[in-house]
Design a protein around this motif. Sequence first.
Motif, short mmCIF file in Angstrom:
data_model
loop_
_atom_site.label_atom_id
_atom_site.label_comp_id
_atom_site.label_asym_id
_atom_site.label_seq_id
_atom_site.Cartn_x
_atom_site.Cartn_y
_atom_site.Cartn_z
N THR A 1 -5.46 24.07 12.02
CA THR A 1 -5.75 26.36 12.38
C THR A 1 -6.34 26.80 10.73
OG1 THR A 1 -3.66 25.64 13.82
CG2 THR A 1 -4.47 27.90 13.84
N ARG B 1 -4.21 18.13 13.27
CA ARG B 1 -4.78 19.84 14.22
C ARG B 1 -5.16 20.77 12.98
NH1 ARG B 1 -7.68 19.37 18.24
NH2 ARG B 1 -6.94 21.70 18.81
N ALA C 1 -12.29 23.23 13.19
CA ALA C 1 -12.07 24.64 13.43
C ALA C 1 -12.37 25.24 12.36
CB ALA C 1 -9.95 24.31 12.53
N ASP D 1 -2.42 26.49 8.39
CA ASP D 1 -1.98 25.27 9.30
C ASP D 1 -2.35 23.47 9.25
OD1 ASP D 1 0.93 24.33 10.37
OD2 ASP D 1 -0.03 24.22 11.92
N ARG D 2 -2.05 23.00 9.01
CA ARG D 2 -2.61 20.97 9.51
C ARG D 2 -0.85 20.65 9.67
NH1 ARG D 2 -2.12 16.85 8.10
NH2 ARG D 2 -3.15 14.45 7.88
N GLU E 1 -8.26 26.36 16.28
CA GLU E 1 -7.88 25.37 16.33
C GLU E 1 -9.13 24.22 15.85
OE1 GLU E 1 -4.50 23.93 18.58
OE2 GLU E 1 -3.59 24.98 17.49
N GLU F 1 -8.67 33.16 14.85
CA GLU F 1 -7.99 31.84 14.47
C GLU F 1 -8.86 30.88 15.54
OE1 GLU F 1 -3.46 31.86 15.00
OE2 GLU F 1 -3.92 33.86 13.55
N LYS G 1 -11.02 20.49 9.37
CA LYS G 1 -10.95 21.58 8.80
C LYS G 1 -12.49 22.05 9.42
CE LYS G 1 -10.32 24.43 4.77
NZ LYS G 1 -11.88 24.54 3.85
#
Length: 225
Positions: A191, A189, A212, A180-181, A205, A203, A209
């Motif tokens: 993920t 953020r 993360a 996710d962005r 955050e 996972e 990228k």
Amino acid sequence: MTAPRLSPETRAWLEETGFTVMDEAVWRAALTHGSTGETVNYERLEWLGDRVLGLAISEWLYAIDSASEGQLAQRLNALVSRDTCACTARDIGVPAHLRLGKQARDDGAHDSDNVLGDVMEALLGANFLEAGFDATRALVRQIWTEAVEGRRGRSKHPKSALQEWAAGNRRKPPEYALLDRSGPDHSARFTVRVKVAGVGEVEAEGSSKQAAETAAAAAFMEKYG
């Protein structure tokens, strides 16, 4: 016309790391990303270095590991993978000496696994041209020791530690996936999930990228390492 030269700091770093520097144009190319717009970059040297690394690691594994062909192939693949090459590049300090265009640098290419992995192989290709296979094999054995022996080294970059842990435990290389962005560009953020087959996944955050992925690797090592 004056031949391209390295900065004194970059030449000193290369020599201190163990590379044989004679023709500075070769080493400048090995550290140059296509985003600079320069005609000569690391791509051809990366192609050569990939073959040099594969042979050096194959010979090393054959000498120290009595495993079957299939097991040797699996371990070889982990040790010459993009992730391992990128982690090794971070360990020896490559990011500080990369030659990138402004946009690529702004996009985080200095910490990109793809870029760092390619540059690591390009440096080995350059060393092969400058000093031959024997010297380059010795250098590989020096800077790949922890990966081959599976020493995690928790003070290392988390992605390096996770890659070495996976290789040392004969697992497939870690797989990172962007899930996710969110948020505006100035405070985005990301993920990311990291997975090691047969072990588990985590996972995390971060503000980029790369951040993360680093957080995910650290969390994975905390949980499974």
